[in-house]
Design an enzyme around this catalytic site. Structure first.
Site, PDB file in Angstrom:
ATOM      1  N   ALA A  49       0.950  -1.119  -0.343  1.00 53.98           N
ATOM      2  CA  ALA A  49       0.184   0.189   0.228  1.00 53.98           C
ATOM      3  C   ALA A  49       0.706   1.632   0.253  1.00 53.98           C
ATOM      4  O   ALA A  49       0.075   2.391  -0.279  1.00 53.98           O
ATOM      5  CB  ALA A  49      -0.792  -0.295   0.911  1.00 53.98           C
ATOM      6  N   ASN A  50       2.264   1.075  -0.536  1.00 57.65           N
ATOM      7  CA  ASN A  50       2.752   2.180   0.395  1.00 57.65           C
ATOM      8  C   ASN A  50       3.041   2.997  -1.319  1.00 57.65           C
ATOM      9  O   ASN A  50       3.661   3.979  -1.895  1.00 57.65           O
ATOM     10  CB  ASN A  50       4.089   2.111   0.506  1.00 57.65           C
ATOM     11  CG  ASN A  50       4.980   0.606   0.018  1.00 57.65           C
ATOM     12  OD1 ASN A  50       4.882  -0.234   0.198  1.00 57.65           O
ATOM     13  ND2 ASN A  50       6.258   1.554  -0.708  1.00 57.65           N
ATOM     14  N   GLY A  52       1.938   3.284  -6.118  1.00 56.74           N
ATOM     15  CA  GLY A  52       1.250   2.634  -6.749  1.00 56.74           C
ATOM     16  C   GLY A  52       0.054   2.294  -6.913  1.00 56.74           C
ATOM     17  O   GLY A  52      -0.822   3.089  -6.059  1.00 56.74           O
ATOM     18  N   GLY A  54      -1.907   0.674  -5.117  1.00 58.38           N
ATOM     19  CA  GLY A  54      -2.560   0.294  -3.420  1.00 58.38           C
ATOM     20  C   GLY A  54      -2.353   1.116  -3.105  1.00 58.38           C
ATOM     21  O   GLY A  54      -3.045   2.033  -2.381  1.00 58.38           O
ATOM     22  N   SER A 179      -3.721  -9.869 -13.879  1.00 61.67           N
ATOM     23  CA  SER A 179      -2.745  -8.852 -14.459  1.00 61.67           C
ATOM     24  C   SER A 179      -2.683  -9.849 -15.864  1.00 61.67           C
ATOM     25  O   SER A 179      -3.539 -11.013 -16.215  1.00 61.67           O
ATOM     26  CB  SER A 179      -1.180  -8.616 -14.657  1.00 61.67           C
ATOM     27  OG  SER A 179      -0.945  -8.656 -15.737  1.00 61.67           O
ATOM     28  N   TYR A 204       6.736 -13.534 -14.062  1.00 57.17           N
ATOM     29  CA  TYR A 204       6.031 -13.207 -13.817  1.00 57.17           C
ATOM     30  C   TYR A 204       4.478 -13.277 -14.896  1.00 57.17           C
ATOM     31  O   TYR A 204       3.270 -13.469 -13.445  1.00 57.17           O
ATOM     32  CB  TYR A 204       5.989 -11.607 -14.066  1.00 57.17           C
ATOM     33  CG  TYR A 204       4.497 -10.490 -13.778  1.00 57.17           C
ATOM     34  CD1 TYR A 204       4.523 -10.250 -12.706  1.00 57.17           C
ATOM     35  CD2 TYR A 204       3.529 -10.722 -14.670  1.00 57.17           C
ATOM     36  CE1 TYR A 204       4.228  -9.317 -12.632  1.00 57.17           C
ATOM     37  CE2 TYR A 204       2.985  -9.318 -14.557  1.00 57.17           C
ATOM     38  CZ  TYR A 204       2.608  -9.157 -13.041  1.00 57.17           C
ATOM     39  OH  TYR A 204       2.182  -8.332 -13.000  1.00 57.17           O
TER      40      TYR A 204
END
Length: 323
Positions: A49-50, A52, A54, A179, A204
């Protein structure tokens, strides 16, 4: 030479911006608007959450008066982000709380969950948002390939350990950020840890496919519990997720201009996460995937029940739930 490159980048950027104005209007969607107290009395956990998506999600839910638990691995960056979103949220806001969580360490996941269960009487929404993208081959603390370990296994254990509290808090929601690149992934059960070969892009995509298969199987297991789980694909968003992707020095100016012209902002990218966390329209909806706040169809490999069940069983062994 350098002047010509800069000129080309500026001209190219101008063309891109004009093209965006011409072509993107029809495909854009409106920002969500909810009454300020929509999430009052609700506790939301957001991993990563820090920054982008989030961070943008946390900011919007704080405005809606949620108690937002920012689950982050970097204390300083989390504190800086929390200060920014508190300032942005205005006077009638909820509460932003920072908790340390490193999804590359199963011990950290266990410690985080123990603390949450001890201190929090309820969890209304769990947003599995954090992710790592196309990093060089590295391993988690327990020796798992980093992208599979963080994007899938870390969240798998996190969700498992918080499930009883989510059930006690029902109706509650689990949101899994995947994604569209899942389309290029395959689940190779003979080499989940990429020990035989490693391609960072494929790894990914595989982890994002695993997110969708996890959602598929978890939805079946949550029937009649009052807990729902749904996934989402946010699209291409301007974040630091691509920090491990190499772009040549000459191409960087044009790439940055292109990203501003065509990529979503973090707030735009967060809209579907906010929708799934807040909207009454998805109350009781189970096991679906959304894009731009609308349900989207997935490729058959993302909903293969046999593969989803097998991946679940193997994941339980990998994270130590079963032997």
């Amino acid at each position: 030479m350098s002047a010509a490159i800069v000129l080309a980048a500026v001209l190219g950027g101008g063309v891109l911006l004009i093209a965006r104005r011409i072509f993107s209007r029809g495909s854009s969607f409106k920002m969500l608007r909810y009454p300020s107290g929509t999430m009052r009395g609700k506790t939301v956990i957001i991993t990563g959450a820090n920054s982008g998506i989030g961070k943008a999600t946390a900011a919007e839910l704080l405005k809606l008066q949620a108690r937002v638990i920012m689950a982050c691995r970097d204390q300083q960056r989390a504190e800086e982000a929390a200060q920014e979103i508190r300032q942005e949220a205005g006077p009638d806001q909820g509460e932003a709380v920072i908790k340390l969580l490193d999804l590359a360490s199963l011990k950290s996941v266990q410690n985080f969950c123990e603390e949450i269960i001890k201190e929090e009487p309820r969890i209304d929404v769990l947003i599995n948002n954090a992710g790592i993208y196309q990093c060089p081959y590295t391993k988690t603390e327990e020796g798992f390939e980093m992208q599979f370990g963080v994007n899938h296994l870390g969240h798998f254990l996190l969700t498992h350990l918080l499930l009883d509290l989510l059930k006690k808090s029902a109706p509650s929601r689990i949101i899994v950020v995947s994604s569209k690149l899942y389309k290029y992934g395959e689940i190779n059960f003979d080499d989940l840890n990429s020990e035989q070969s490693y391609n960072k892009a494929f790894a990914y995509s595989r982890s994002k496919l695993a997110n969708l298969l996890f959602t598929c199987e978890l939805a079946k297991r949550l029937e009649e519990t009052g807990v729902t789980v749904n996934a989402l694909t946010p699209g291409i968003v301007r974040t630091n997720l691509g920090r491990h992707v190499h772009i040549s020095l000459l191409a960087k100016p044009l790439f940055h201009l292109a990203s501003w012209a065509f990529f979503k902002s973090p707030l735009e990218g967060a809209q579907t996460s906010i929708y799934l966390a807040c909207s009454p329209d998805v109350e009781g909806v189970q096991g679906k995937c959304f894009a731009n706040c609308k349900e989207e169809d997935l490729l058959p490999k993302a909903t293969d029940e046999e593969v989803a069940r097998k991946l679940w069983d193997i994941s339980e062994v990998m994270v130590g739930i079963t032997k």
